[in-house]
Motif scaffolding. Structure first.
Motif, PDB file in Angstrom:
ATOM      1  N   MET A   1       3.087   5.616   9.737  1.00 44.62           N
ATOM      2  CA  MET A   1       3.765   5.497   8.438  1.00 44.62           C
ATOM      3  C   MET A   1       2.759   5.477   7.294  1.00 44.62           C
ATOM      4  O   MET A   1       1.710   4.879   7.387  1.00 44.62           O
ATOM      5  N   LYS A   2       3.156   6.139   6.207  1.00 47.36           N
ATOM      6  CA  LYS A   2       2.349   6.092   4.999  1.00 47.36           C
ATOM      7  C   LYS A   2       2.902   5.026   4.056  1.00 47.36           C
ATOM      8  O   LYS A   2       4.045   4.582   4.186  1.00 47.36           O
ATOM      9  N   ALA A   3       2.070   4.665   3.121  1.00 46.02           N
ATOM     10  CA  ALA A   3       2.485   3.711   2.089  1.00 46.02           C
ATOM     11  C   ALA A   3       2.251   4.335   0.719  1.00 46.02           C
ATOM     12  O   ALA A   3       1.373   5.185   0.547  1.00 46.02           O
ATOM     13  N   VAL A   4       3.081   3.901  -0.243  1.00 46.78           N
ATOM     14  CA  VAL A   4       2.913   4.301  -1.636  1.00 46.78           C
ATOM     15  C   VAL A   4       2.656   3.033  -2.447  1.00 46.78           C
ATOM     16  O   VAL A   4       3.452   2.091  -2.399  1.00 46.78           O
ATOM     17  N   VAL A   5       1.559   3.002  -3.168  1.00 47.43           N
ATOM     18  CA  VAL A   5       1.243   1.883  -4.053  1.00 47.43           C
ATOM     19  C   VAL A   5       1.466   2.338  -5.493  1.00 47.43           C
ATOM     20  O   VAL A   5       0.822   3.294  -5.949  1.00 47.43           O
ATOM     21  N   MET A   6       2.395   1.681  -6.182  1.00 48.61           N
ATOM     22  CA  MET A   6       2.693   2.047  -7.569  1.00 48.61           C
ATOM     23  C   MET A   6       1.728   1.310  -8.492  1.00 48.61           C
ATOM     24  O   MET A   6       1.739   0.077  -8.566  1.00 48.61           O
ATOM     25  N   PRO A  27      -8.498  -9.057 -11.986  1.00 49.12           N
ATOM     26  CA  PRO A  27      -8.970  -9.792 -10.806  1.00 49.12           C
ATOM     27  C   PRO A  27      -8.164 -11.056 -10.548  1.00 49.12           C
ATOM     28  O   PRO A  27      -7.847 -11.808 -11.462  1.00 49.12           O
ATOM     29  N   VAL A  28      -7.823 -11.281  -9.280  1.00 43.87           N
ATOM     30  CA  VAL A  28      -7.262 -12.541  -8.814  1.00 43.87           C
ATOM     31  C   VAL A  28      -8.247 -13.095  -7.797  1.00 43.87           C
ATOM     32  O   VAL A  28      -8.445 -12.506  -6.730  1.00 43.87           O
ATOM     33  N   VAL A  29      -8.886 -14.194  -8.129  1.00 45.67           N
ATOM     34  CA  VAL A  29      -9.989 -14.769  -7.352  1.00 45.67           C
ATOM     35  C   VAL A  29     -11.010 -13.668  -7.014  1.00 45.67           C
ATOM     36  O   VAL A  29     -11.327 -13.394  -5.869  1.00 45.67           O
ATOM     37  N   ASN A  30     -11.427 -13.031  -8.102  1.00 43.09           N
ATOM     38  CA  ASN A  30     -12.570 -12.107  -8.063  1.00 43.09           C
ATOM     39  C   ASN A  30     -12.328 -10.799  -7.316  1.00 43.09           C
ATOM     40  O   ASN A  30     -13.287 -10.096  -6.986  1.00 43.09           O
ATOM     41  N   ARG A  31     -11.064 -10.473  -7.035  1.00 46.22           N
ATOM     42  CA  ARG A  31     -10.734  -9.149  -6.500  1.00 46.22           C
ATOM     43  C   ARG A  31      -9.552  -8.610  -7.300  1.00 46.22           C
ATOM     44  O   ARG A  31      -8.631  -9.356  -7.619  1.00 46.22           O
ATOM     45  N   PRO A  32      -9.532  -7.306  -7.586  1.00 45.45           N
ATOM     46  CA  PRO A  32      -8.364  -6.746  -8.266  1.00 45.45           C
ATOM     47  C   PRO A  32      -7.080  -7.022  -7.471  1.00 45.45           C
ATOM     48  O   PRO A  32      -7.094  -7.036  -6.235  1.00 45.45           O
ATOM     49  N   ILE A  33      -5.996  -7.236  -8.206  1.00 43.43           N
ATOM     50  CA  ILE A  33      -4.708  -7.486  -7.544  1.00 43.43           C
ATOM     51  C   ILE A  33      -4.422  -6.370  -6.536  1.00 43.43           C
ATOM     52  O   ILE A  33      -3.992  -6.613  -5.405  1.00 43.43           O
ATOM     53  N   MET A  34      -4.677  -5.132  -6.948  1.00 42.13           N
ATOM     54  CA  MET A  34      -4.357  -4.005  -6.083  1.00 42.13           C
ATOM     55  C   MET A  34      -5.212  -4.014  -4.816  1.00 42.13           C
ATOM     56  O   MET A  34      -4.760  -3.551  -3.756  1.00 42.13           O
ATOM     57  N   VAL A  37      -3.455  -6.008  -2.351  1.00 34.85           N
ATOM     58  CA  VAL A  37      -2.329  -5.241  -1.811  1.00 34.85           C
ATOM     59  C   VAL A  37      -2.815  -4.258  -0.754  1.00 34.85           C
ATOM     60  O   VAL A  37      -2.221  -4.134   0.330  1.00 34.85           O
ATOM     61  N   LEU A  38      -3.901  -3.541  -1.034  1.00 33.88           N
ATOM     62  CA  LEU A  38      -4.413  -2.551  -0.082  1.00 33.88           C
ATOM     63  C   LEU A  38      -4.905  -3.219   1.198  1.00 33.88           C
ATOM     64  O   LEU A  38      -4.719  -2.690   2.301  1.00 33.88           O
ATOM     65  N   ARG A  39      -5.519  -4.383   1.081  1.00 38.95           N
ATOM     66  CA  ARG A  39      -5.957  -5.105   2.284  1.00 38.95           C
ATOM     67  C   ARG A  39      -4.763  -5.559   3.117  1.00 38.95           C
ATOM     68  O   ARG A  39      -4.832  -5.570   4.350  1.00 38.95           O
ATOM     69  N   LEU A  40      -3.662  -5.939   2.440  1.00 39.95           N
ATOM     70  CA  LEU A  40      -2.443  -6.301   3.176  1.00 39.95           C
ATOM     71  C   LEU A  40      -1.913  -5.086   3.944  1.00 39.95           C
ATOM     72  O   LEU A  40      -1.517  -5.193   5.116  1.00 39.95           O
ATOM     73  N   GLY A 106       1.441  -2.311  -6.998  1.00 37.48           N
ATOM     74  CA  GLY A 106       0.017  -2.604  -6.992  1.00 37.48           C
ATOM     75  C   GLY A 106      -0.364  -3.766  -7.875  1.00 37.48           C
ATOM     76  O   GLY A 106      -1.557  -4.047  -8.041  1.00 37.48           O
ATOM     77  N   ASP A 107       0.623  -4.469  -8.461  1.00 35.71           N
ATOM     78  CA  ASP A 107       0.296  -5.570  -9.364  1.00 35.71           C
ATOM     79  C   ASP A 107       1.082  -6.838  -9.046  1.00 35.71           C
ATOM     80  O   ASP A 107       1.364  -7.638  -9.936  1.00 35.71           O
ATOM     81  N   ALA A 108       1.465  -7.016  -7.778  1.00 33.64           N
ATOM     82  CA  ALA A 108       2.108  -8.261  -7.343  1.00 33.64           C
ATOM     83  C   ALA A 108       1.318  -8.824  -6.170  1.00 33.64           C
ATOM     84  O   ALA A 108       0.901  -8.082  -5.270  1.00 33.64           O
TER      85      ALA A 108
END
Length: 832
Positions: A1-6, A27-34, A37-40, A106-108
């Motif tokens: 499966m692919k994912a789409v990050v808005m 940044p949220v604790v020194n990493r971009p919010i996105m 998301v990508l690590r998740l 990409g911003d939650a």
């Protein structure tokens, strides 16, 4: 499966943090919010992802590249113009046609179990599965109701409190089958929640909701941005953090230098290669970015500091955000809620007050006390608009400076060269504030037609009659001589809609006001003979036949308000004998307390009975609402007055529809049915009632609070028009008001307000829906539960106060009371 990050949003509510960078890179604790998301996604096996970009797209592409550093493959779909949530995914259709795919913002910040969500989708054979989460305040999200199997029954995008029927909201995380893209038009701005999903639901498509027991925070405001940092530091989010936990809750990244004499009270985070000197005190929920230097004697508590910031000795930062590459010099203080943009300089001993926003590339001079954002000060309240417009204490909450900023924000929402009508009540405070409003409008290239002191219905009439883009009316708060209301009108003279209020609120919050060039400064004019025009049009459109023949005697109380500017000339043309009270403007007492109102109504009743008048009318101080006294001098309550007017209009028209708010007694249906008229139930919002009254088939509308709408003349609340219409109706019917009142069945409608914390309101409404079970419910406004015919209870959250209102009606007082007690108990249990 692919994912789409808005990742195409501008994040305007987060300015100035997003003034020069896209929201997903915050940044949220020194990493971009996105990046979180990508690590998740990678953790759940989504190693091939399409990123939709639009605003400052190059910055996102440059930061993440092809995804190799994250162990995944990234590609990008760029929008030339904003295409909406669905349009942006459609723009990436070429990469998504092979198999089902996942869509995520990409911003939650979230740790949702995507693997389990995909399993749920597959097992239910869903076309679309929407990730759902229960939240304390659902106003900014789409609310969704699902059945016991998870199939979606109903959803509503960004409701008002009156529309809240659950606390289960749309997270913007979707699992989709590729054929869903066939329902999205290419190259157009299309939204999932407001355009695609309602259509699919109406067609019976299998839409399911996955209620996730997870962390989810939509990082859309400064408050939620700080909350996301604190939640992550507190371990509420299952995400990876770089660095080492050197003591409980104290995280230090690679290469950071922390002096042993520094005081660290976690949870907190110190980024890579940061330097913290001796004598520094870092308190709870502080986050330092990469390469931050904090010098001796500095104090930081709940402060989020982005990369490459220099914090000099003896500085004090509390509950604020400091953008990257900024210097905060010795002895400077930055207070709660303040936001400092990128590449600023806060010079020595400067003081930045709470809620102030300093935009990028600014310098705050040494020793300056800054209580304004860039130029203008922040107001910082929960909601800009309340039930009476923008309200507050005179010269405390509502100052001339605030009036200027409000008018500037309103002007920014309009086209240059537009015209706005202004008016006020009799008070000196309203006169002062109106002058401030006029100066701001003309300085923003908006022409002004000033009506000076006039009744509010006249201001509404003139706004709708002229080629005006809107209006502003300033009045003293009813019942509070220390308060003032600033009422904004649309181009028809009605109160601004919820959507227009939100737009104005956003512009005001961003404090990005338009100013005219010198040659564009607009004009101020004073229209002539507006009272005569209003009177002439009113008498031409309202049926006054039979009035002179009836030889009515009336008693009218103008309450020392602006209705006295119209009524003398009006009554002289109507053909009735009138005794008037309080018919001069009273600048010193522009409003009335409840005790004063009841005293004057009692005096009005005495004058009516002693003079053998047909009835008496008392106007509110701006002529918008009326109270009625019958021929015996007895006050007719607002609820009964609505039924009396309804009976008179329906009996004469014998057809059509009337618009009434859902809080009205159902006796109104009996009255209408008897006369062959239908009822259209609306929400309690004034703008909704106004829109309903504008429909061709509607013959009457009322709000049950002394406000009446006469569509043959105006679709807004107008006490003067209601009075003139009542005179004609009474003259022709030959019945007294008490006779009409007696022929209407008695209503048993009770009301109660239950204190409800803001954070519990959504939960309360969900529990009400659940408690209703299989009973009939109506969600026109709030949740109305109908246990059986003749009995109902309405639960409605207050939009501006921490309370929930209940109405209950039954065939008798005891049954209504029992129903009210039963559901008040439901609300109280859910709100604790």
């Amino acid at each position: 499966m692919k994912a789409v990050v808005m990742a195409g949003g501008e994040g305007t509510r987060l300015r100035p943090m997003t003034a020069n960078q896209p929201k997903p890179l915050l940044p949220v604790v020194n990493r971009p919010i996105m990046e979180h998301v990508l690590r998740l996604l990678r953790r759940h096996g989504f190693d091939e992802t399409v990123v939709t970009v639009q605003f400052l797209a190059a910055l996102i592409r440059n930061y993440f590249g092809d995804g190799e550093e994250l162990g995944m493959t990234l590609s990008y779909a760029t929008e030339e113009i904003p295409l909406g949530t669905a349009g942006s995914v459609k723009n990436a259709e070429e990469a998504l046609r092979d198999d089902r795919f996942l869509v995520i913002s990409g911003d939650a910040l979230t740790d949702i179990d995507l693997t389990d969500m995909v399993r749920f989708h597959r097992e239910n054979g869903a076309l679309v599965t929407i990730g759902l989460k229960r939240v304390p305040n659902p106003l900014e999200f789409g609310i969704i109701i699902v059945d016991e199997n998870g199939r979606i029954q109903r959803f509503l995008e960004k409701p008002t409190w009156g529309q809240v029927f659950s606390d289960t909201v749309n997270t913007g995380i979707y699992v989709m089958e590729p054929e869903v893209l066939d329902h999205v038009a290419a190259g157009e701005s299309v939204d999932w929640s407001s355009d695609v999903f309602p259509k699919l639901l109406a067609e019976g498509a299998p839409l399911y909701g996955y209620v996730a027991d997870c962390y989810w925070e939509d990082v859309g405001t400064h408050e939620s941005y700080l909350k996301a940092q604190a939640d992550m530091l507190s371990g509420l989010v299952d995400v990876e953090m770089d660095g080492f936990e050197v003591s409980p809750g104290v995280w230090v990244a690679e290469g950071a230098e922390v002096d042993a004499e520094a005081v660290l009270k976690g949870p907190l985070y110190i980024g890579d290669y940061a330097k913290v000197e001796a004598g520094v005190e870092l308190r709870e929920f502080t986050v330092l970015g990469s390469n931050v230097v904090v010098k001796e004697g500095a104090f930081l508590h709940r402060a989020v500091v982005h990369d490459n910031v220099f914090i000099a000795p003896s500085t004090n930062l509390r509950g604020c955000v400091v953008g990257k590459n900024t210097d905060v010099m010795a002895g400077a203080r930055v207070e709660e809620g303040a936001i400092i943009g990128d590449e600023c300089v806060i010079e020595a001993e400067a003081y930045v007050s709470s809620q102030v926003k300093v935009y990028p590339f600014k310098t705050i001079e040494a020793g300056a006390v800054v209580n304004t954002s860039v130029i203008w000060e922040s107001r910082g309240q929960r909601n800009l608009f309340g039930p009476r417009g923008v309200s507050g204490l005179i010269n405390v909450e509502i100052t001339p400076e605030l009036a200027v900023r409000l008018a500037s924000a309103y002007a920014t929402t309009l086209k240059k060269g537009s015209t706005v009508v202004t008016g006020r009540d009799a008070s000196r405070a309203a006169r002062t504030l109106k002058r401030a409003v006029i100066s701001a409008l003309t300085a923003s290239a908006i022409n002004v037609q000033d009506l000076e002191a006039c009744p509010l219905p006249v201001a509404r009439f003139e706004t709708g009659r002229q080629d005006a883009a809107g209006g502003i009316y300033i009045r003293t708060t009813l019942g509070d001589s220390q308060g003032v209301d600033i009422v904004f009108l649309d181009d028809e003279g009605a109160d601004l809609s919820q959507g227009a209020q939100r737009k104005l609120d956003r512009v005001f919050g961003r404090q990005e006001y338009r100013r005219a060039f010198p040659g564009e400064i607009a004009e101020l004019s004073y229209p002539a003979r507006i009272m005569e025009t209003y009177t002439r049009d009113l008498l031409r459109r309202v049926d006054m036949s039979g009035v002179r023949e009836a030889r009515l005697k009336l008693v009218v109380d103008c309450a020392g308000g602006t209705a006295s500017l119209v009524l003398p000339s009006l009554l002289g043309k109507v053909g009735v004998e009138v005794l008037t009270r309080n018919n001069g403007l009273d600048e010193a007492n522009p409003t009335e307390t409840l005790a004063e109102r009841m005293r004057d109504l009692q005096r009005l009743g005495e004058l009516v009975s002693s003079s053998r008048a047909a009835f008496g009318v008392r106007f509110d101080p701006v002529g918008e609402r009326i109270s009625l006294v019958d021929e015996n001098g007895e006050l007719i309550s607002d609820d009964r007055a609505l039924l009396v007017m309804l009976d008179l209009v329906a009996a004469e028209r014998r057809g059509g529809r009337v618009a009434l708010p859902v809080t009205t007694t159902r006796v109104a249906e009996q009255v209408c049915r008897f006369h062959g008229v239908q009822v259209e139930w609306t929400s309690t919002s004034q703008d909704v009632l106004t829109k309903a009254a504008a429909r061709p088939e509607v013959i009457f509308a009322g709000d049950g609070r002394g406000g009446f709408l006469m569509p043959e003349f105006t679709t807004t609340v107008d006490g003067i028009a209601a009075f003139v219409r009542l005179v004609g109706l009474v003259a022709r019917t030959r019945l007294t008001l008490s006779q009409i009142d007696r022929r209407i069945p008695e209503a048993h409608l009770l009301r109660r307000s239950v204190p409800t914390p803001w954070a519990a309101k959504g939960s309360v409404m969900r529990h009400v829906v659940e408690a209703a079970g299989s009973l009939t419910i109506d969600t026109t406004d709030g949740v109305r539960v109908v246990p059986e015919p003749g009995r109902w209870v309405l639960v409605l959250p207050d939009p501006s106060e921490p309370v929930t209102h209940l109405w209950a009606e039954g065939p008798d007082a005891d049954s209504a009371q029992a129903l009210l007690e039963e559901w008040a108990a439901v609300v109280e249990r859910a709100g604790t």
